[in-house]
Design an enzyme around this catalytic site. Sequence first.
Site, short mmCIF file in Angstrom:
data_model
loop_
_atom_site.label_atom_id
_atom_site.label_comp_id
_atom_site.label_asym_id
_atom_site.label_seq_id
_atom_site.Cartn_x
_atom_site.Cartn_y
_atom_site.Cartn_z
N LYS A 191 2.96 65.35 48.22
CA LYS A 191 3.51 64.93 46.93
C LYS A 191 2.56 65.33 45.81
O LYS A 191 2.99 65.89 44.80
CB LYS A 191 3.71 63.40 46.95
CG LYS A 191 4.68 62.90 45.92
CD LYS A 191 4.82 61.38 46.01
CE LYS A 191 5.63 60.94 47.22
NZ LYS A 191 5.53 59.50 47.46
N ARG B 11 1.69 55.82 44.11
CA ARG B 11 2.55 56.42 45.14
C ARG B 11 1.74 56.99 46.28
O ARG B 11 0.73 57.64 46.07
CB ARG B 11 3.39 57.56 44.53
CG ARG B 11 3.93 57.30 43.16
CD ARG B 11 4.57 58.53 42.55
NE ARG B 11 5.77 58.96 43.26
CZ ARG B 11 6.45 60.06 42.94
NH1 ARG B 11 6.03 60.85 41.96
NH2 ARG B 11 7.52 60.38 43.63
N GLY C 92 9.71 57.29 53.27
CA GLY C 92 9.80 55.84 53.26
C GLY C 92 8.84 55.11 54.19
O GLY C 92 8.91 53.90 54.31
N MET D 238 5.50 54.99 54.01
CA MET D 238 4.38 54.36 53.35
C MET D 238 4.85 53.78 52.02
O MET D 238 6.00 53.86 51.69
CB MET D 238 3.26 55.36 53.19
CG MET D 238 2.56 55.57 54.52
SD MET D 238 1.21 56.68 54.35
CE MET D 238 2.04 58.06 53.67
N ARG E 1 9.79 68.79 47.22
CA ARG E 1 9.19 69.12 48.51
C ARG E 1 10.21 69.94 49.28
O ARG E 1 11.40 69.95 48.94
CB ARG E 1 8.85 67.86 49.29
CG ARG E 1 10.08 67.04 49.61
CD ARG E 1 9.73 65.79 50.41
NE ARG E 1 10.93 64.95 50.51
CZ ARG E 1 10.92 63.63 50.56
NH1 ARG E 1 9.79 62.97 50.51
NH2 ARG E 1 12.04 62.96 50.68
N HIS F 160 18.20 56.58 53.47
CA HIS F 160 17.17 56.62 54.50
C HIS F 160 17.73 57.08 55.85
O HIS F 160 17.18 57.97 56.49
CB HIS F 160 16.52 55.24 54.63
CG HIS F 160 15.51 55.17 55.73
ND1 HIS F 160 15.81 54.66 56.97
CD2 HIS F 160 14.24 55.59 55.78
CE1 HIS F 160 14.74 54.75 57.73
NE2 HIS F 160 13.77 55.30 57.05
N CYS G 294 9.25 80.78 86.12
CA CYS G 294 10.53 80.11 86.27
C CYS G 294 10.21 78.62 86.33
O CYS G 294 9.07 78.24 86.51
CB CYS G 294 11.25 80.58 87.52
SG CYS G 294 10.27 80.44 89.01
#
Length: 943
Positions: free
Chosen positions: A32, A105, A114, A116, A372, A490, A871
Amino acid sequence: MAKTTSAAKFVYFFGGGKADGNESMKNLLGGKGANLAEMAGHPNLRLPVPPGFTITTEVCTWYYQNNKTFPQVLQKQVAESIHRMEKLTGKTFGDITNPLLVSVRSGARKSMPGMMETILNVGLNEQTIKGLIARSGDERFAYDAYRRLIMMYADVVMEKAAGIEPKNGKGIRKLLDEKLEKVKQSKGYFSDTDLTVGDLKALVKEYKATVLKVLGKAFPEDPNEQLWGGIGAVFASWNGRRAIEYRRIEKIPDDWGTAVNIQAMVFGNMGNDSATGVAFTRNPGNGENRFYGEYLVNAQGEDVVAGIRTPAPVNEYSKNPQSEHLPTLEKRMPQLYKELYTYQKRLEKHYKDMQDIEFTIEKGTLYMLQCRVGKRNGIAAVRMATEMYSEKLIDIHTAIKRVAPNQLIELLLPMIDPKAEQVNPVIAKGLPAGPGGAKGRVVFSSAEAVEWAHRGEKVVLVREETSPEDVDGMHKSQAILTTKGGMTSHAALVARGWGKCCIVGCGDIEIHQENKTFRANGTLIKEGDWITLNGTKGFVYEGSLPLVDIDLDKNQSYNDLMKLVSKVKVMAVRTNAETPHDAEQGLRFGAEGIGLFRTEHMFYGENSEQPLFLLRKMIVSKTAKERKTALNDLFVFVKKDIKATLEVMKGYPVTIRLLDPPLHEFVPHDSAKLHELSRELGISMSLLRRRVLALHENNPMLGHRGVRLGISYPEITEMQVRAIFEATAELLKDGKKAFSEIMVPVTCTVNELTHQKKIVDRVYKEVCENKGLAAIPYLYGTMIEIPRAAIKADHMAEVADFFSFGTNDLTQMSFGFSRDDIGGFLPVYLDEKLLHDDPFQTIDQEGVGLLIRMGTEKGRKTKPHLKVGICGEHGGDAESVKFCHRIGMNYVSCSPFRVPIARLAAAHAAIEDAETSAKNKSKPALPAPTNGKVSKKHRLAIS
Ligand code: ADP
Ligand code: MG
Ligand code: MG
């Protein structure tokens, strides 16, 4: 590491068109913080971001290493930055006439939606509120902000960070929420916005009293105390229960820490010319290149994500059945919409990826609060990657890397059988937040979801809305269904990240939590009842509807992606298959051969009656003659089986493993079957029982199996080899292509291989002569699954033309962990972090991987063109596939459905390779993969 010297820079400022940090500093500033800096400071962007600063993740580390205290210099750096904010905003922190309010923040390196904490409106108190009222001229707004601060602060700082959160979920936030609900109910209000100044004033009083009574401490009036309390609480939230749980699921290291962002508040709740919203530069649900988003008028922060009110669409395209009656932002505030649209375009062009954006409009001014890289489901990821590639926004490597191998699972996801959908009524409709079909039994709480899932039940979690507290239960559910919230709620965000089937905002459903039922347009569903969801359309059905696989061929983006993958991938991907049907399936998914054809499959399941009987006859035979007769009968079946699959594979290599399992696995134990056998063999029941008993082993996994069978009963090998050669020869004579690789299992010494090779050579000559062919192309090789074979690989390669690492058994024998008994202890190993991963799911690269690498290198010392593959289950695990590429394998093999995933992982590995060697500009330490090159003679049939 953070040193607390006075020179250390712990705080990075952004605002006023400048920023100390930038997007590349995610580790230090968190996602952020880094993006806020980029948006505020990069010359290509320069977006309207409220000024603020970021306290680095190093401070978080310091905080935890120093008994939850802060480095000394931090105080000064924070004070200086607040001062800069004051200058830019013209407001003063703690001032009575024109107070600066801030948000505190959280923001880790990787977004943890959501998980933290964030606190808004910090700096408000009984004094500063006067200034806020005077400046805004809006008393209602000021008290709304105040009651929000008290609630967030009490919850986050005074309760959660203090570690006094009650276990029953009845924390302070809930108590305060109930007070608000009570006011709404008693006054007959519909929404939070109906609350009057008087209501809010009274609520603030009540909140404060409740905080003091319940938490034993008063809400702090001092703005500075609020600020530092908030900072500490954000750091503390890194080790909150939800955050820890989320990190465990997402495999985020515990020691990364979070940054803290302090930012000047802007207000979306200042009336009808204010708003807040969340938007995506492309549709995260299906990948379409259209601006998509939701907003709420007169609302603050979390309101959109929390799903309290139904958010409105930002434009026509973003409308859904729940929101189609609401005015779009485009209509309501056309000028601001245009501005927002320009910014989002600019952001996507700059970041070259889909962005998830938070914005707020304060009295007609637009602010950008976050951007973001947006989470997306697998279907959207594939579409965005391929479209951005054709738009020339990104290059081929980037496009391929944009899709995580496991995201393809969603494209292979089952759907509800369309026929069943036609005849079953839809009982409720909601928003399609996570695609695919899924079904399960209804549960109404996250705790129950976890509990039921532990019992082995498949459940669908039904909630009004989800909160970060629910992640564990959501994870354990087949699907999630919520009655509230929009596409950016959410539940939708989290489900999208996991690729889970999810429907949100399903207003048709009314939950009655007290008696654990829900009603959907007249249908009553109780806890434990089955429901089926179509997450692609947002439809809910009663009962358990059949699910079917989807048609990949019709997915244009998928096909485009796979074309790109084929261009860069070096290592081949084969499929494990033993029926023509599986083989075809594998080919459709792009398999370049069969890496494991187990001969014994024909003795299980459908149509196995007769061959199984013949096998049993062979097993309980005592003399070579008895055995030969049984084998002759069996031969017909084996040959037919092999021929059918070889034919489907059209000359792609097919690795056929000789009989592997211990014989006693096939011996019948019910007396009817035993009687039948004794009759057929003409021996008495007691003699038969004795023979069966003699086959008993104490440790069959390490017993008479694999090549050991072929050594004690050479006629078993002979029969199989003859079947392989004859099947190949007949196909060739029909003008078809066929190529087999004979694989001897469970070997530990080259002498075993030599022993069996003699049989192969003899039969080969006979079949060539009988069929009148000069040659039949084939390879002779072995499975490497016993550690000794890996250690002696140079010797094994003297006789073997190829190795196939049987990583299941190799893991079992390297660890000494019985594959069938790990349930008893492995979970503890993983919990206690004695092992990072289950070695049966992903190759233990440093241990077992060392054996594989050594075996490959030693083998190729003897035979430079030795073909090497694996395999077993690991062939479909992305990390294992990458490992195989790195050590220079020719191919991996996995079940048909994992083939696309393995192909994509192989492409990722090739790209990573190219990137590192470009970086090092030196030759790779390991030999480059020979890409399946084998001597020309052997490839005859393939070309
Ligand atoms: P999360 O990481 O959970 O998204 P955020 O830090 O983004 O948490 O904050 C939660 C909400 O508060 C978001 O909607 C965000 O836009 C809003 N918000 C955060 N800071 C501010 C601010 N300075 N002014 C207005 N709204 C803010
Ligand atoms: Mg956010
Ligand atoms: Mg094995």
